[in-house]
Write a protein that holds these residues in place. Structure first.
Motif, PDB file in Angstrom:
ATOM      1  N   PRO A 255     -44.427 -30.264   7.749  1.00 48.62           N
ATOM      2  CA  PRO A 255     -43.397 -29.210   7.901  1.00 48.62           C
ATOM      3  C   PRO A 255     -43.153 -28.187   6.548  1.00 48.62           C
ATOM      4  CG  PRO A 255     -42.305 -31.200   7.212  1.00 48.62           C
ATOM      5  CD  PRO A 255     -43.694 -31.523   7.418  1.00 48.62           C
ATOM      6  N   PRO A 256     -42.599 -27.169   6.805  1.00 48.56           N
ATOM      7  CA  PRO A 256     -42.390 -26.170   5.745  1.00 48.56           C
ATOM      8  C   PRO A 256     -41.455 -26.803   4.781  1.00 48.56           C
ATOM      9  CG  PRO A 256     -42.483 -24.761   7.662  1.00 48.56           C
ATOM     10  CD  PRO A 256     -42.278 -26.423   7.985  1.00 48.56           C
ATOM     11  N   PHE A 257     -41.621 -26.473   3.434  1.00 49.97           N
ATOM     12  CA  PHE A 257     -40.629 -27.115   2.401  1.00 49.97           C
ATOM     13  C   PHE A 257     -40.331 -26.097   1.324  1.00 49.97           C
ATOM     14  CE2 PHE A 257     -44.957 -28.084   1.274  1.00 49.97           C
ATOM     15  CZ  PHE A 257     -44.985 -28.012   0.069  1.00 49.97           C
ATOM     16  N   PRO A 258     -39.143 -26.182   0.565  1.00 45.71           N
ATOM     17  CA  PRO A 258     -38.961 -25.389  -0.613  1.00 45.71           C
ATOM     18  C   PRO A 258     -40.125 -25.737  -1.652  1.00 45.71           C
ATOM     19  CG  PRO A 258     -37.134 -26.476   0.141  1.00 45.71           C
ATOM     20  CD  PRO A 258     -38.187 -27.077   0.688  1.00 45.71           C
ATOM     21  N   ASP A 259     -40.633 -24.553  -2.171  1.00 38.68           N
ATOM     22  CA  ASP A 259     -41.603 -24.646  -3.329  1.00 38.68           C
ATOM     23  C   ASP A 259     -41.419 -23.632  -4.387  1.00 38.68           C
ATOM     24  OD1 ASP A 259     -43.663 -25.621  -4.532  1.00 38.68           O
ATOM     25  OD2 ASP A 259     -45.072 -24.553  -3.474  1.00 38.68           O
ATOM     26  N   PHE A 260     -41.819 -24.009  -5.444  1.00 41.56           N
ATOM     27  CA  PHE A 260     -41.624 -22.970  -6.541  1.00 41.56           C
ATOM     28  C   PHE A 260     -43.134 -22.195  -6.720  1.00 41.56           C
ATOM     29  CE2 PHE A 260     -38.112 -25.664  -7.632  1.00 41.56           C
ATOM     30  CZ  PHE A 260     -37.364 -24.602  -7.955  1.00 41.56           C
ATOM     31  N   ASP A 261     -43.435 -20.972  -6.758  1.00 43.78           N
ATOM     32  CA  ASP A 261     -44.617 -20.339  -7.047  1.00 43.78           C
ATOM     33  C   ASP A 261     -44.498 -19.882  -8.377  1.00 43.78           C
ATOM     34  OD1 ASP A 261     -46.917 -19.004  -7.193  1.00 43.78           O
ATOM     35  OD2 ASP A 261     -46.357 -17.439  -5.697  1.00 43.78           O
ATOM     36  N   MET A 262     -45.219 -20.466  -9.190  1.00 44.10           N
ATOM     37  CA  MET A 262     -45.029 -20.105 -10.759  1.00 44.10           C
ATOM     38  C   MET A 262     -46.146 -19.100 -11.185  1.00 44.10           C
ATOM     39  SD  MET A 262     -43.403 -22.476 -12.187  1.00 44.10           S
ATOM     40  CE  MET A 262     -42.677 -24.249 -11.937  1.00 44.10           C
ATOM     41  N   HIS A 263     -47.224 -18.796 -10.322  1.00 45.02           N
ATOM     42  CA  HIS A 263     -48.191 -17.930 -10.724  1.00 45.02           C
ATOM     43  C   HIS A 263     -48.498 -16.562 -10.296  1.00 45.02           C
ATOM     44  CE1 HIS A 263     -49.629 -21.730 -12.470  1.00 45.02           C
ATOM     45  NE2 HIS A 263     -49.383 -22.415 -11.294  1.00 45.02           N
ATOM     46  N   SER A 264     -47.644 -16.388  -9.019  1.00 43.52           N
ATOM     47  CA  SER A 264     -47.985 -14.910  -8.481  1.00 43.52           C
ATOM     48  C   SER A 264     -47.418 -13.684  -9.060  1.00 43.52           C
ATOM     49  CB  SER A 264     -47.495 -15.066  -6.746  1.00 43.52           C
ATOM     50  OG  SER A 264     -46.056 -15.312  -6.865  1.00 43.52           O
ATOM     51  N   MET A 265     -46.354 -13.974  -9.815  1.00 46.83           N
ATOM     52  CA  MET A 265     -45.331 -13.158 -10.519  1.00 46.83           C
ATOM     53  C   MET A 265     -45.427 -13.485 -12.114  1.00 46.83           C
ATOM     54  SD  MET A 265     -44.243 -11.007  -8.308  1.00 46.83           S
ATOM     55  CE  MET A 265     -42.614 -10.282  -9.031  1.00 46.83           C
ATOM     56  N   THR A 266     -45.446 -12.394 -12.814  1.00 51.04           N
ATOM     57  CA  THR A 266     -45.819 -12.774 -14.315  1.00 51.04           C
ATOM     58  C   THR A 266     -44.482 -13.158 -14.979  1.00 51.04           C
ATOM     59  OG1 THR A 266     -47.535 -11.228 -14.339  1.00 51.04           O
ATOM     60  CG2 THR A 266     -46.465 -11.698 -16.604  1.00 51.04           C
ATOM     61  N   GLU A 267     -43.235 -12.348 -14.574  1.00 52.67           N
ATOM     62  CA  GLU A 267     -41.993 -12.928 -15.013  1.00 52.67           C
ATOM     63  C   GLU A 267     -41.095 -13.523 -14.444  1.00 52.67           C
ATOM     64  OE1 GLU A 267     -40.596  -9.069 -16.563  1.00 52.67           O
ATOM     65  OE2 GLU A 267     -42.311  -8.507 -17.523  1.00 52.67           O
ATOM     66  N   GLU A 268     -41.491 -14.098 -13.178  1.00 51.39           N
ATOM     67  CA  GLU A 268     -40.509 -14.770 -12.344  1.00 51.39           C
ATOM     68  C   GLU A 268     -41.137 -15.908 -11.564  1.00 51.39           C
ATOM     69  OE1 GLU A 268     -39.606 -11.882  -9.176  1.00 51.39           O
ATOM     70  OE2 GLU A 268     -38.491 -10.472 -10.677  1.00 51.39           O
ATOM     71  N   ILE A 269     -40.423 -16.775 -11.432  1.00 48.82           N
ATOM     72  CA  ILE A 269     -40.817 -17.964 -10.544  1.00 48.82           C
ATOM     73  C   ILE A 269     -39.929 -17.615  -9.326  1.00 48.82           C
ATOM     74  CG2 ILE A 269     -40.317 -20.634 -10.280  1.00 48.82           C
ATOM     75  CD1 ILE A 269     -39.973 -20.882 -13.268  1.00 48.82           C
ATOM     76  N   VAL A 270     -41.157 -17.438  -8.243  1.00 46.39           N
ATOM     77  CA  VAL A 270     -40.621 -17.298  -6.992  1.00 46.39           C
ATOM     78  C   VAL A 270     -40.187 -18.720  -6.265  1.00 46.39           C
ATOM     79  CG1 VAL A 270     -41.526 -16.312  -4.714  1.00 46.39           C
ATOM     80  CG2 VAL A 270     -42.028 -15.384  -6.924  1.00 46.39           C
ATOM     81  N   LEU A 271     -38.813 -18.648  -5.547  1.00 44.98           N
ATOM     82  CA  LEU A 271     -38.502 -19.946  -4.954  1.00 44.98           C
ATOM     83  C   LEU A 271     -38.874 -19.157  -3.263  1.00 44.98           C
ATOM     84  CD1 LEU A 271     -37.283 -22.494  -4.613  1.00 44.98           C
ATOM     85  CD2 LEU A 271     -34.887 -21.411  -4.795  1.00 44.98           C
ATOM     86  N   GLU A 272     -39.897 -20.146  -2.783  1.00 45.83           N
ATOM     87  CA  GLU A 272     -40.109 -19.593  -1.464  1.00 45.83           C
ATOM     88  C   GLU A 272     -40.409 -20.949  -0.470  1.00 45.83           C
ATOM     89  OE1 GLU A 272     -44.106 -18.173  -2.287  1.00 45.83           O
ATOM     90  OE2 GLU A 272     -44.977 -20.103  -2.580  1.00 45.83           O
ATOM     91  N   CYS A 273     -40.443 -20.721   0.938  1.00 51.60           N
ATOM     92  CA  CYS A 273     -40.849 -21.711   1.602  1.00 51.60           C
ATOM     93  C   CYS A 273     -42.428 -21.916   1.924  1.00 51.60           C
ATOM     94  CB  CYS A 273     -40.105 -21.401   3.066  1.00 51.60           C
ATOM     95  SG  CYS A 273     -38.212 -21.587   3.012  1.00 51.60           S
ATOM     96  N   ASN A 274     -42.758 -22.826   1.399  1.00 53.41           N
ATOM     97  CA  ASN A 274     -44.232 -23.384   1.591  1.00 53.41           C
ATOM     98  C   ASN A 274     -44.445 -23.671   3.038  1.00 53.41           C
ATOM     99  OD1 ASN A 274     -46.822 -24.826   1.723  1.00 53.41           O
ATOM    100  ND2 ASN A 274     -46.630 -24.651  -0.896  1.00 53.41           N
ATOM    101  N   GLU A 275     -45.462 -23.173   3.631  1.00 55.11           N
ATOM    102  CA  GLU A 275     -45.631 -23.274   5.029  1.00 55.11           C
ATOM    103  C   GLU A 275     -45.951 -24.813   5.340  1.00 55.11           C
ATOM    104  OE1 GLU A 275     -46.639 -20.671   3.579  1.00 55.11           O
ATOM    105  OE2 GLU A 275     -45.431 -19.258   4.745  1.00 55.11           O
TER     106      GLU A 275
END
Length: 717
Positions: free
Chosen positions: A584-604
């Motif tokens: 199932p999808p779950f909350p995840d932190f994307d550390m790399h797509s944005m230089t200055e931000e940690i993107v809190l997203e739903c991982n599929e």
């Protein structure tokens, strides 16, 4: 002399620099009133590293101890990051006949030192090295040679001394110099002892008379020398009136070593005479006393340990070297040809490792040419933070270029060998000299973009409810009945849920929210597209059923619509159920797509199941568009084929443009693009399918009657 005396096993104490023994048998009979040369050289190295003087020149005397310094100590310096612009040797004074040659070579050495880019010169020599150094620096002024201020670092063996013709020279050349010296203390009574020195009272001391004549430039009546001196020595002259360049009243490191050496011998002799060997023994009924030989004193010297008059412990290690510390001395010269030795630090081998080297930098007086600013001695300027070093080919290892750190890396100190990446939750600042903590980013209701999308979703939901209310009011009119009232209700409800579904994509991703986002979107949109497909299929079947003898007439009605709706929804629900059950999808932190931000997203979760759900939805859209396109020429009064075709065209255009836009955006803007696509595609269905009917119901009620529809049907037929 040392080698000859060691053959006769005579114990010797040297108060200056330790001699280099050619074999161990010679070293056995030596005691050095000088700490281990290892501590000495380590002290110089620590001094250089403390001030970050990595680019230096070395001048050494033509003696064996200096040769050992060059061959054994300098490689250690290199391993610790010190490199050398030059390593030159003082010219050797073999006799008075080669003075001119010595001066010529000395001036060549002076030119090398002055033309060098180094600001720090290490001088390794003996007592006489100071005289030679002063001569080179003094005579260079009269030959219009380049004069640059340097920081002279001198070894502990070099004591200040001068010959008669140097007494009137200024001492500017040694101003600001730094040297190591054997630790010394002012001895009580030493000054009074010097005051009492007088050639008239110490008649048996022939040396003091010669010293007095040279120092005070006078002569004695009983002197055999000619009377070229200006005055007669009265014996009333006082040493304290002499400038420091001629005679120092304070106790130097060498004087302190002589004092301790004398007392070491005294204590050793006392220990030898008080030992059990002194006892008389009876041999064959006769008394006899053991005679002492000089070599027997050696054992007592090695083991002696005592406190001198200032309370300092004096003892030797197993190599016969004094266990003592070094003082770090700063030489301060004055215009009256006097100078001062200022203790600015110490090197104490007995201290804990972190306290072995100690220096007070604020107390240092630098050479006048540096304006009391700590000199730099580097092959090139330091690489500032944000840059790293790159070695220059063919040059010394401490000569390098400075390269800016590549993207994504920083250097937070000067002169770093390499840049390093920031931790995952940090990013480099503009200057790439520090790391900044990334902020956590997601599409929230507290920012303009999130608020705008939320208002749009609520506004479209309200419009859908309003349209639904109007259709309920006019549900018995011909135009509503002609287009399947139940499918119309189902489609409006699914569109309402689609608009509200967009709100699931706004706000902080949580576990439950991530589970609902994609699955609810997939099922609701599948239901909406299925309704459009069922509407189109119903119209097509209705016209096909009008042909005489057609068996399709049995399928016209709720059977087909229910089959399409149930099968489509069931397939999509099955895909989503398997998706939720497996990965199932779950909350995840994307550390790399944005230089200055940690993107809190739903991982599929399962990417395969995610694309299966989207693929089935795309399949429904294609089928709906195809069927609607084929039915677009059917009579307009009886069906919505033209409007459905146009609505599917809008729907496909939105989602086809969504793909490249979604892939080209990052972070919360990806979510915003998805929300916008959901709202715009749903709004396209709402507007294209329902607004034409609203126009007739609200603005052209005269067209909403059975007679008009029948007339249109007949005219078309």
């Amino acid at each position: 002399m040392a080698a000859i005396l060691s053959n006769y096993k005579i114990p010797q104490l040297t108060y200056g620099s330790p001699s280099v023994m050619n074999n161990k048998s010679q070293a056995v009979f030596f005691q050095w009133m000088f700490p281990s040369r290892n501590y000495h050289y380590t002290g110089i190295l620590q001094l250089l590293l403390h001030f970050r003087w990595t680019w230096i020149g070395v001048i050494y005397l033509h003696v064996q101890s200096a040769e050992e310094f060059v061959h054994s100590a300098l490689p250690i310096f290199s391993r610790n990051g010190i490199c050398f612009d030059f390593i030159e040797r003082f010219p050797k004074v073999a006799s008075s006949n080669n003075v001119a040659e010595v001066m010529e070579k000395g001036m060549g050495l002076y030119n090398i030192a002055m033309k060098s880019t180094v600001n720090v010169l290490v001088v390794h020599g003996e007592i006489q090295s100071m005289m030679i150094l002063r001569m080179l620096l003094y005579f260079s002024k009269f030959e219009n040679r380049l004069v640059k201020k340097k920081v002279w670092i001198m070894t502990a063996q070099m004591e200040f001394t001068s010959v008669a013709f140097q007494r009137d020279w200024d001492l500017d050349s040694i101003h600001g110099a730094i040297s190591l010296a054997i630790h010394s203390e002012e001895m009580l009574g030493f000054q009074e002892f010097l005051h009492r020195r007088n050639p008239r009272q110490q008649m048996e001391d022939g040396f003091i008379k010669d010293f007095w004549k040279d120092t005070f430039k006078c002569w004695f009546h009983d002197s055999d020398l000619d009377m070229r001196a200006e005055k007669i020595c009265t014996g009333e002259e006082t040493l304290e009136n002499l400038p420091g360049s001629v005679f120092e009243m304070s106790m130097t490191g060498h004087s302190y070593s002589v004092y301790n050496a004398v007392y070491a011998v005294a204590h050793a002799v006392d220990a030898m005479h008080s030992s059990k060997l002194r006892q008389r023994r009876v041999v064959d009924g006769e008394n006899w006393k053991l005679n002492r030989s000089p070599w027997q004193l050696h054992h007592f010297l090695r083991s002696i340990s005592f406190n001198n008059s200032v309370g300092e412990d004096i003892s030797f290690d197993h190599n016969g070297e004094l266990l003592a510390r070094f003082d770090i001395i700063n030489w301060v010269a004055f215009s009256n040809k006097s100078f001062l030795r200022v203790k600015i630090g110490r090197i104490n081998p007995k201290a804990p490792p972190e306290k072995v080297f100690n220096i007070c930098e604020d107390a240092i007086v630098w050479p006048s040419g540096f304006n009391q600013v700590r000199p730099l001695s580097l092959c090139n300027d330091l690489c500032r933070s944000g840059y790293s070093r790159m070695k220059k080919e063919g040059e010394a290892f401490c000569c390098y270029d400075c390269l800016q750190c590549p993207d994504g890396k920083v250097s937070n100190h000067e002169d770093m060998d390499d840049c390093f990446p920031c931790p995952e939750d940090h990013y480099p600042n503009k200057d790439q000299d520090s790391c900044i903590t990334k902020i956590i980013s997601f599409l929230s209701y507290e920012e303009t973009l999130g608020i705008g999308l939320a208002i749009s979703a609520f506004s479209l939901s309200f419009i859908t409810v309003l349209v639904f209310g109007i259709f309920i009011k006019y549900q018995h009119t011909p135009i509503v009945k002609a287009n399947n009232w139940h499918l119309t209700c189902t489609l409006l409800i699914s569109l309402l849920l689609s608009f509200l579904c967009a709100l699931l994509f706004i706000g902080r991703p949580e576990k439950l929210l991530c589970l609902l986002r994609q699955t609810a979107f997939s099922i609701i949109f599948s239901l909406a597209v299925s309704c459009v497909l069922a509407k189109t299929a119903t119209v097509v079947l209705a016209f096909m059923a009008t042909k005489p003898g057609s068996s399709i007439r049995n399928w016209v009605g709720k059977r087909v619509t229910n089959c399409i709706l149930l099968s489509s929804s069931l397939i999509q629900a099955t895909v989503c159920t398997v998706w939720l059950a497996t990965s199932p999808p779950f909350p995840d932190f994307d550390m790399h797509s944005m230089t200055e931000e940690i993107v809190l997203e739903c991982n599929e979760g399962s990417v395969a199941m995610f694309y299966c759900a989207l693929g089935f939805l795309g399949f429904l859209v294609v089928v709906s568009f195809t069927v609607a396109f084929l039915a677009r020429k059917l009579p307009d009064s009886f069906n919505e084929a033209k409007f459905i075709t146009f609505s599917m065209l809008v729907f496909c255009s939105v989602w086809l443009s969504f793909v490249p836009t979604y892939l080209s955006t990052k972070g919360k803007y990806m979510v915003a693009v998805e929300v916008f696509s959901i709202l715009s595609s749903s709004a396209g269905l709402l507007v294209c399918i329902f607004f034409p009917k609203l126009y007739i119901m609200m603005l052209k009620p005269e067209l909403n009657n059975r007679e008009h529809l029948l007339r249109r049907k007949k005219g078309t037929t």
